[in-house]
Motif scaffolding. Structure first.
Motif, PDB file in Angstrom:
ATOM      1  N   THR A  20       0.807  -1.224   0.000  1.00 58.91           N
ATOM      2  CA  THR A  20       0.000   0.000   0.000  1.00 58.91           C
ATOM      3  C   THR A  20       0.833   1.264   0.000  1.00 58.91           C
ATOM      4  N   SER A  21       2.134   1.165   0.344  1.00 56.99           N
ATOM      5  CA  SER A  21       3.009   2.331   0.330  1.00 56.99           C
ATOM      6  C   SER A  21       3.647   2.561  -1.034  1.00 56.99           C
ATOM      7  N   ASP A  22       3.429   1.663  -1.980  1.00 56.06           N
ATOM      8  CA  ASP A  22       4.073   1.719  -3.292  1.00 56.06           C
ATOM      9  C   ASP A  22       3.064   2.204  -4.332  1.00 56.06           C
ATOM     10  N   GLN A  52      -2.671  -3.861  -6.176  1.00 61.46           N
ATOM     11  CA  GLN A  52      -4.100  -3.606  -5.985  1.00 61.46           C
ATOM     12  C   GLN A  52      -4.601  -2.484  -6.889  1.00 61.46           C
ATOM     13  N   ASN A  53      -3.660  -1.647  -7.374  1.00 62.12           N
ATOM     14  CA  ASN A  53      -4.058  -0.516  -8.204  1.00 62.12           C
ATOM     15  C   ASN A  53      -4.499  -0.918  -9.605  1.00 62.12           C
ATOM     16  N   CYS A  54      -4.387  -2.194  -9.955  1.00 64.88           N
ATOM     17  CA  CYS A  54      -4.904  -2.613 -11.259  1.00 64.88           C
ATOM     18  C   CYS A  54      -6.096  -3.556 -11.104  1.00 64.88           C
ATOM     19  N   VAL A  55      -6.758  -3.487  -9.959  1.00 64.64           N
ATOM     20  CA  VAL A  55      -7.949  -4.316  -9.729  1.00 64.64           C
ATOM     21  C   VAL A  55      -9.190  -3.452  -9.946  1.00 64.64           C
ATOM     22  N   PRO A  56     -10.008  -3.752 -10.950  1.00 63.28           N
ATOM     23  CA  PRO A  56     -11.180  -2.919 -11.220  1.00 63.28           C
ATOM     24  C   PRO A  56     -12.269  -3.122 -10.166  1.00 63.28           C
ATOM     25  N   PRO A  57     -13.187  -2.189 -10.073  1.00 60.75           N
ATOM     26  CA  PRO A  57     -14.363  -2.409  -9.209  1.00 60.75           C
ATOM     27  C   PRO A  57     -15.078  -3.697  -9.618  1.00 60.75           C
ATOM     28  N   GLY A  58     -15.625  -4.375  -8.628  1.00 60.16           N
ATOM     29  CA  GLY A  58     -16.325  -5.613  -8.921  1.00 60.16           C
ATOM     30  C   GLY A  58     -15.426  -6.815  -9.060  1.00 60.16           C
TER      31      GLY A  58
END
Length: 296
Positions: A240-242, A247-253
């Motif tokens: 989460t510090s990077d 996780q930043n390429c996980v779409p909603p849903g």
């Protein structure tokens, strides 16, 4: 519309290589990827009882079988993976760093043995050389890349459509990264990819291209309403510090389950998550990563 090919009859177990022709007129995702031509290989194993598909287990494997990398073990990772497939009996296997002959030679037969009587398919997509635009080769002369290997219950089989492409965003290396996707009609959509190893920003851009552009495009064109599963070596960690957090390429849903390192499985939340398991591998530098899901 981006091009894909269907298979509604039994094909011989030969790998059909991708052409390097871009497909004009692709819908969403055309700015972030170049779609290539792909053909699924479908192997029907006659005989045996049909097993009810109440679960959907995804096994992610990076087999380091190019013959070039330091983790190469003279091809021993492939029979090791075949043994794991027979033992675990996944519904889906996403594969990285393999040679084109590894799937029809050993891995698809292993899944056929795990699911006698059902339909087994595979889609292979080579990495592409920047300098020539031709497939990257393993040292044995076969194409090197990624594959989706899957199973559909015989009673549910309605054909398989194959999709593949090359990311627009690439690092400076000669190996250009690609993805392979397969839509088992009416049953599931699955994709395999191996992202940039030398640039986390590029790896994240590739990851977002696949999950935010390509997958929605395929779902729209194919009219997919069922489960979607994407697996691969993302070369991104969950941190989460990077800024390049996986996780930043996980779409909603969608939900991501990672192995604590760089392998991840992202699935639509109409799949019910059950559990995960990690399997130590002796002949590759990545663990086998199993994500247990159930059908919606």
């Amino acid at each position: 519309m981006a091009r894909r090919h269907s298979a509604t009859a039994v094909l011989t177990a030969v790998v059909v290589l991708l052409s390097m022709m871009a497909v004009p007129g692709a819908a969403a995702g055309s700015r972030s990827v170049e779609y290539l031509d792909a053909t699924p290989v479908v192997v029907s194993s006659p005989g045996g009882a049909v097993v009810a598909a109440e679960r959907f287990w995804e096994l992610q494997l990076n087999l380091c079988n190019s013959g070039i990398a330091g983790c190469y073990a003279q091809g021993r990772s492939v029979p090791e993976a075949a043994d794991l497939i027979r033992r675990v009996r996944p519904n889906l296997v996403t594969l990285n760093e393999i040679c084109s002959g590894d799937v029809p030679g050993q891995l698809a037969p292993a899944l056929t043995q795990a699911w006698p009587g059902d339909v087994i398919y595979h889609v292979f997509a080579p990495a592409i050389r920047r300098d020539t635009g031709t497939p990257v080769k393993c040292t044995n002369g076969q194409d090197y890349g990624n594959a989706v290997l899957g199973r559909v219950a015989a009673a549910n089989y309605r054909g398989v459509n194959a999709w593949s492409g090359r990311y627009t965003s690439q690092d400076s290396g000669n190996e250009q990264r690609t993805f392979a996707c397969a839509y088992a009609v009416g049953d599931h959509l699955s994709c395999a990819t191996h992202l940039s190893a030398s640039s986390e920003p590029v790896a994240l851009a590739q990851c977002r291209a696949l999950l935010f552009d390509v997958v929605p495009n395929i779902r729209s064109v194919e009219g997919v309403s069922g489960k979607t599963v994407v697996g691969g070596d993302f070369n991104l960690e969950y941190d989460t510090s990077d800024p390049e957090n996986a996780q930043n390429c996980v779409p909603p849903g969608h939900v991501r389950k990672g192995d604590g390192d760089v392998q991840h499985v992202v699935f639509s939340n109409d799949n019910a998550f059950v559990s995960t398991a990690k399997y130590g591998m002796s002949h590759t530098d990545h663990d086998g990563w199993l994500v247990r899901l159930t059908k919606p």
